[in-house]
Enzyme design. Structure first.
Site, PDB file in Angstrom:
ATOM      1  N   GLU A 138      -6.914   5.281   6.289  1.00 38.05           N
ATOM      2  CA  GLU A 138      -8.091   4.842   5.417  1.00 38.05           C
ATOM      3  C   GLU A 138      -8.544   3.516   5.535  1.00 38.05           C
ATOM      4  O   GLU A 138      -9.764   3.267   5.360  1.00 38.05           O
ATOM      5  CB  GLU A 138      -7.998   5.410   4.064  1.00 38.05           C
ATOM      6  CG  GLU A 138      -7.660   6.831   3.836  1.00 38.05           C
ATOM      7  CD  GLU A 138      -8.900   7.814   4.346  1.00 38.05           C
ATOM      8  OE1 GLU A 138      -9.786   7.366   4.220  1.00 38.05           O
ATOM      9  OE2 GLU A 138      -8.786   8.619   4.815  1.00 38.05           O
ATOM     10  N   ASP A 189     -20.952   7.991   5.625  1.00 39.86           N
ATOM     11  CA  ASP A 189     -20.424   9.510   5.935  1.00 39.86           C
ATOM     12  C   ASP A 189     -21.096  10.436   5.176  1.00 39.86           C
ATOM     13  O   ASP A 189     -20.931  11.533   5.046  1.00 39.86           O
ATOM     14  CB  ASP A 189     -19.039   9.611   5.879  1.00 39.86           C
ATOM     15  CG  ASP A 189     -18.648   9.527   4.536  1.00 39.86           C
ATOM     16  OD1 ASP A 189     -19.266   8.932   3.553  1.00 39.86           O
ATOM     17  OD2 ASP A 189     -17.377   9.753   4.064  1.00 39.86           O
ATOM     18  N   THR A 212     -17.465   5.052  -0.876  1.00 40.20           N
ATOM     19  CA  THR A 212     -15.965   5.366  -1.014  1.00 40.20           C
ATOM     20  C   THR A 212     -15.185   4.418  -1.565  1.00 40.20           C
ATOM     21  O   THR A 212     -15.327   3.025  -1.038  1.00 40.20           O
ATOM     22  CB  THR A 212     -15.844   5.884   0.448  1.00 40.20           C
ATOM     23  OG1 THR A 212     -16.398   6.912   0.916  1.00 40.20           O
ATOM     24  CG2 THR A 212     -14.317   5.938   0.668  1.00 40.20           C
TER      25      THR A 212
END
Length: 278
Positions: A63, A81, A86
């Protein structure tokens, strides 16, 4: 992040012939039982603290391209995305509801924190990639909140509640050892556990059409290969996740090596970068 039943048949009754054959060994039975109990106690799951630390590092390598997972409390960006921002140690997303739940938990525990004022905006953008009501200061305030141990603990707790604990629980239910439990965890981290075809539960369901897990009498390695095949299929359904190296050059490497307990040393690659845990 979404980047976001199983009873076992009991033993057959002991035959009278077997019973008679064993009567001479009854004195040894307590010792045998004690040995079996010791072996069961020695078996570690992914929730063992040392194994959990390995799991956090493995996910962080994929990640965040780093083994320092605790440095990721302050991480936040829009990775393009379609899930908005995020952020954090597991990639909580503003567009998938888990970031909202996290900030709500933090605010329940510490009212008036620096992120509390964004709760209405997080409710509005849930399910979208919008930054409405969040820009321009949300990333700066997230990083400020990340210095607070209360927010760090909230991230830990939501990670465990939503992702880690369900994965480990299902893995143990399926009779999987540490690697299998981790494969489940990594899948839930990326795909969530919703009802869409690429969610964790449907990845698992796809695998079950190809192989049986150990709890159903199947071979663990065969089943994990089937699960990873299903995982790769799910990743390839979305361009943002089409690089499958976190499976191909990490989890499959451990599986090919027969390292079902994720025992160090561990060597793997993600996105071409090499990592090592000694």
């Amino acid at each position: 992040m979404v980047h976001i039943s199983r009873p076992v048949d009991g033993p057959a009754p002991t035959s009278r012939r077997l019973f008679l054959a064993l009567t001479g060994a009854l004195a040894a039975a307590p010792l045998l039982a004690a040995q079996q109990a010791t072996a069961a106690t020695a078996a570690k799951g992914l929730d063992d603290p040392a194994k959990k630390e390995i799991a956090m590092k493995l996910v962080s390598s994929a990640e965040n391209s780093s083994l320092d997972w605790k440095a990721q409390y302050q991480y936040i960006e829009d990775i393009g995305d379609g899930r908005g921002y995020t952020a954090g140690i597991i990639g909580f997303c503003s567009g998938t509801g888990d970031m909202l739940d996290l900030v709500q938990l933090y605010s329940d525990r510490k009212p008036g924190n620096v992120l509390a004022k964004y709760l209405p905006a997080l409710r509005e953008v849930d399910g979208t990639d919008s930054h409405a009501g969040l820009d321009p200061n949300y990333p700066k305030d997230w990083r400020k909140a990340a210095q607070d141990t209360a927010f760090q603990q909230a991230q830990n707790d939501e990670r465990d509640r939503v992702y880690f604990n369900p994965a480990v629980r299902q893995g143990k239910t399926d009779g999987l050892r540490v690697l299998g439990q981790f494969a489940y965890y990594d899948a839930i981290v990326m795909h969530g556990d919703g009802t869409d075809p690429t969610s964790f539960r449907n990845i698992r369901k796809r695998a079950l059409t190809k192989a049986k897990p150990p709890v159903r009498g199947g071979d663990e390695t065969t089943y994990l290969n089937a699960f990873l095949d299903a995982r790769v299929w799910a990743m390839k359904q979305e361009e943002a996740h089409s690089d499958t190296s976190r499976v191909d050059t990490a989890q499959r490497v451990f599986l090919r090596n027969g390292n079902l307990d994720l025992d160090p040393p561990l060597n793997w690659k993600v996105y071409g970068d090499s990592y090592h845990i000694g």
